[in-house]
Write an enzyme that holds these catalytic residues in place. Structure first.
Site, PDB file in Angstrom:
ATOM      1  N   SER A   1      33.348  -0.540 -41.892  1.00  0.00           N
ATOM      2  CA  SER A   1      32.707   0.583 -40.960  1.00  0.00           C
ATOM      3  C   SER A   1      30.481   0.777 -40.592  1.00  0.00           C
ATOM      4  O   SER A   1      30.271   0.701 -39.886  1.00  0.00           O
ATOM      5  CB  SER A   1      32.540   2.022 -42.185  1.00  0.00           C
ATOM      6  OG  SER A   1      33.523   2.438 -42.620  1.00  0.00           O
TER       7      SER A   1
ATOM      8  N   HIS B   1      40.183   3.129 -35.982  1.00  0.00           N
ATOM      9  CA  HIS B   1      39.855   3.079 -36.919  1.00  0.00           C
ATOM     10  C   HIS B   1      38.739   4.644 -36.563  1.00  0.00           C
ATOM     11  O   HIS B   1      37.806   4.737 -36.159  1.00  0.00           O
ATOM     12  CB  HIS B   1      39.359   2.508 -37.280  1.00  0.00           C
ATOM     13  CG  HIS B   1      39.593   2.900 -38.974  1.00  0.00           C
ATOM     14  ND1 HIS B   1      38.372   3.277 -39.426  1.00  0.00           N
ATOM     15  CD2 HIS B   1      40.370   3.094 -40.132  1.00  0.00           C
ATOM     16  CE1 HIS B   1      38.598   3.650 -41.406  1.00  0.00           C
ATOM     17  NE2 HIS B   1      39.839   3.317 -41.168  1.00  0.00           N
TER      18      HIS B   1
HETATM   19  N1  PLP Z   1      38.724  -0.780 -39.227  1.00  0.00           N
HETATM   20  C1  PLP Z   1      40.257  -0.435 -39.577  1.00  0.00           C
HETATM   21  C2  PLP Z   1      41.187  -1.608 -37.862  1.00  0.00           C
HETATM   22  C3  PLP Z   1      40.848  -0.539 -40.501  1.00  0.00           C
HETATM   23  O1  PLP Z   1      41.753  -0.263 -41.065  1.00  0.00           O
HETATM   24  C4  PLP Z   1      39.854   0.226 -41.545  1.00  0.00           C
HETATM   25  C5  PLP Z   1      40.976   0.817 -43.013  1.00  0.00           C
HETATM   26  O2  PLP Z   1      41.580   0.307 -43.181  1.00  0.00           O
HETATM   27  C6  PLP Z   1      38.891   0.185 -40.756  1.00  0.00           C
HETATM   28  C7  PLP Z   1      37.826  -0.405 -40.149  1.00  0.00           C
HETATM   29  C8  PLP Z   1      37.424   0.614 -42.890  1.00  0.00           C
HETATM   30  O3  PLP Z   1      37.162  -0.332 -43.073  1.00  0.00           O
HETATM   31  P1  PLP Z   1      35.700  -0.732 -44.430  1.00  0.00           P
HETATM   32  O4  PLP Z   1      36.385   1.056 -45.682  1.00  0.00           O
HETATM   33  O5  PLP Z   1      35.416  -1.683 -45.034  1.00  0.00           O
HETATM   34  O6  PLP Z   1      34.960   0.611 -43.684  1.00  0.00           O
END
Ligand code: PLP
Length: 377
Positions: free
Chosen positions: A82, A125
């Site tokens: 994120s 996401h």
């Molecule tokens: N992007 C994708 C494709 C994800 O699957 C996820 C979480 O599963 C994220 C972003 C968010 O990840 P993070 O918790 O490291 O911010």
């Protein structure tokens, strides 16, 4: 405690765990330095530069992303995907602001920001939408085809916005979506992004770890056209949370966007090594490169590849069982370690199934829904 490392835990995407990473985390806790600048703890910065290059080479990233190429590029360990998406968005915003100001000196900053528009697929996401909200810009969701963002759909959206007087500046390409582990067509979207001077950020949070295996690298075709790339070794590469690897082809856009320079943070060696405080949102940062170093040294590339392949084989086996059982069907192609499956029939039937499975307190799973179809993943 919900035991994420129980073999019966199948919810979300996995989070990684290994004894070398735990030992490294303990060492990081014992050293307890805050490596916001090179001078604040030179080893903390220098090991991170070296580890991000090792890791980049393991994925066969284009040389422009690597510090050792001698160009502008380089890597940084962020806390989460994120944060990487937001940091890339802010870099892209700073870049476009500067370009548009040069072209239209009569426009004030608020006018330009009001016209900026970014893109992602309808399968991206939720953190991407959130980055748009936090960055104060419009973000458009583009309809995916078979769960993947295609170049022509992205181009159509950009052209429509240009015709409406907006300024396209940023697009997120997801490699391994959360719902179904689908892969946007980076090879197509990269061409469109480059043509329209739109910053391409690649979010491979989960699936990126698989690119250490050559047989999966066709899915990252077009990476040379991206501006930034991110994946989470803390999901699938045996490095305990938090370790989100991000590479930038030209970090100066991010560095300049975030550069505030109080006297107490200045030092004589500025410019000779990265001061990672400029590459991220917080000032403070832990010695996270130790985790990567210990995991890479203790396991080595071949063992890490075997770990990925083993998980992909588990998914294939389970997917085959679903196909062989006349009661079940796959809701999406089996990709990497993710199987999207459902009982044939209504959504309600599948909701009841999941409720029953989770209610027993033995196996834990979460659902997803694509185009109104509810499934277990
Ligand atoms: N992007 C994708 C494709 C994800 O699957 C996820 C979480 O599963 C994220 C972003 C968010 O990840 P993070 O918790 O490291 O911010």
């Amino acid at each position: 405690v919900t035991h994420w490392h129980s073999p019966k835990f199948h919810a979300y995407f996995p989070t990684a765990n290994s004894y070398p990473a735990i030992v490294a985390d303990m060492l990081s806790g014992a050293i307890a330095c805050i490596g916001f600048t090179w001078i604040a703890s030179p080893a903390c910065t220098e090991l991170e530069v070296a580890m991000m290059d090792w890791l980049g080479k393991m994925l066969d990233l284009p040389a422009e992303f690597l510090a050792s190429s001698g160009g502008k590029g380089g890597g940084v360990i962020q806390g989460t995907a994120s944060e990487s998406t937001l940091v890339a968005l802010l870099g892209a915003k700073a870049k476009k602001l500067q370009e548009v100001k040069a072209e239209h000196p009569e426009w004030d900053e608020h006018t330009i920001i009001g016209k900026l528009v970014g893109y992602c697929s309808d399968q991206a996401h939720s953190s991407v939408e959130r980055a748009g909200l936090l960055g104060g810009i419009k973000l458009r969701s583009v309809k995916s085809e078979n769960n993947r963002l295609r170049g022509d759909a992205l181009e159509k959206a950009i052209e429509q916005d240009l015709a409406d007087g907006l300024i396209p500046f940023y697009a997120v390409v997801t490699l391994g979506t959360t719902n179904s582990c689908a892969f946007d067509r980076l090879d197509e979207c990269g061409v469109v992004g480059n043509k329209h001077n739109v910053w391409i950020h690649v979010d491979a949070a989960y699936a990126g770890s698989a690119f250490i295996c050559p047989e999966y690298r066709h899915l990252m075709k077009g990476m040379e056209r991206a501006d930034s790339f991110n994946f989470n070794p803390h999901k699938w590469m045996l490095v305990n949370f938090d370790c989100s690897a991000m590479w930038l082809k030209d970090p100066s856009w991010v560095v300049n966007a975030f550069n505030v320079d109080p006297l107490y943070l200045k030092h004589d060696m500025q410019g000779s090594a990265p001061d990672y405080r400029h590459w991220q949102i917080p000032l403070g940062r832990r010695f996270r490169a130790l985790k990567l170093w210990f995991v890479l040294r203790l396991y080595g590339v071949e063992n890490l590849q075997a770990h990925i392949r083993r998980h992909c084989n588990f998914a294939k086996q389970f997917g085959d069982l679903c196909v062989q059982d006349s009661r079940f069907e796959l809701a999406a192609e089996v990709n990497m370690g993710l199987v999207c499956f459902r009982l044939k029939g209504t959504n309600e039937r599948n909701e009841a199934l999941l409720k029953r499975i989770n209610g027993r307190g033995n196996i834990h799973m979460v659902p997803a829904k694509i185009n109104g179809v509810y499934f277990l993943r």
